[in-house]
Design an enzyme around this catalytic site. Structure first.
Site, mmCIF file in Angstrom:
data_model
loop_
_atom_site.group_PDB
_atom_site.id
_atom_site.type_symbol
_atom_site.label_atom_id
_atom_site.label_comp_id
_atom_site.label_asym_id
_atom_site.label_seq_id
_atom_site.Cartn_x
_atom_site.Cartn_y
_atom_site.Cartn_z
ATOM 1 N N ARG A 83 1.346 -1.226 0.168
ATOM 2 C CA ARG A 83 -0.183 0.140 0.120
ATOM 3 C C ARG A 83 0.808 1.675 -0.035
ATOM 4 N NH1 ARG A 83 -3.689 -1.739 4.374
ATOM 5 N NH2 ARG A 83 -2.437 -3.494 4.908
ATOM 6 N N GLU A 135 1.367 -6.360 12.868
ATOM 7 C CA GLU A 135 0.042 -6.653 13.830
ATOM 8 C C GLU A 135 -0.415 -8.561 13.414
ATOM 9 O OE1 GLU A 135 -3.078 -4.275 13.186
ATOM 10 O OE2 GLU A 135 -4.278 -4.536 14.702
#
Ligand SMILES: O=P(O)(O)OC[C@H]1O[C@H](OP(=O)(O)OP(=O)(O)O)[C@H](O)[C@@H]1O
Ligand SMILES: Nc1ncnc2[nH]cnc12
Length: 176
Positions: free
Chosen positions: A64, A101
């Site tokens: 991204r 994460e």
């Protein structure tokens, strides 16, 4: 556009997706922003205004971060450095393992794409645990570049990513 206006632009174009890509993660999805031409252009213009004249290259973090780094580098008239996931770049590469994460990963960089002493801006969409950003800093510095700053669209404050990158100017547009 003021910082508050940029934050509002982002807030109104980021979709929250619970339990993606796995249970317990609230995913911040920037695809609505990318799909809105004027909003995406205003974001890139705002970033270009902020960093114009202060950096020599923009490093985008796959994948991204690439979407943001390419138009920003173009707007600033500087080169783009691709920091990629393992096995995508032809060698020789420098690599570093890091944790996310959700899961672990490895980033790689062709050090020849970083000019010695150049001021590099690292850009990505989300700062979560900070593992990705810290890995990118490590690669840029080992390649001879100077990390002039980090620009994140979204900072997930509760995950304390900022604590992994102390000593570097980090700016996020929107904080949750
Ligand atoms: O601060 P961290 O905990 O390291 O997490 C942030 C990173 O996680 C996401 O990328 P992801 O690895 O999911 O890859 P993608 O951009 O290819 O979707 C995001 O785009 C950041 O690069
Ligand atoms: N919650 C989240 N939303 C979007 N991208 C992420 N990368 C790491 N955590 C994320």
């Amino acid at each position: 556009m003021t910082p508050d206006e940029l934050a509002e632009l982002l807030r109104s174009h980021v979709r929250e997706v619970p339990d993606f890509p796995e249970p317990g993660v609230l995913f911040r999805d920037i695809t609505p922003l990318l799909a809105d031409g004027p909003a995406f252009a205003a974001l890139v213009d705002g970033l270009a205004e902020r960093y114009r004249g202060t950096i020599d290259a923009v490093a985008g973090l796959e994948s991204r971060g690439f979407i943001l780094a390419a138009p920003l580098a173009h707007a600033l008239g500087v080169g783009m450095i691709t920091v990629r996931k393992a096995g995508r770049l032809p060698g020789p590469v420098l690599g570093v393992d890091y944790s996310l994460e959700y899961g672990t990963a490895r980033l790689e960089l062709r050090s020849e794409t970083v000019a010695e002493g150049s001021r590099v801006l690292i850009i990505d969409d989300v700062l979560a645990t900070g593992g990705t950003a810290a890995a990118a800093i490590d690669l840029i510095e080992r390649s001879g570049g100077t990390v002039a700053g980090l620009a994140m669209l979204i900072e997930l404050v509760a995950l304390e990513g900022r604590s992994k990158i102390t000593g570097y100017p980090l700016e996020s547009i929107l904080r949750y």
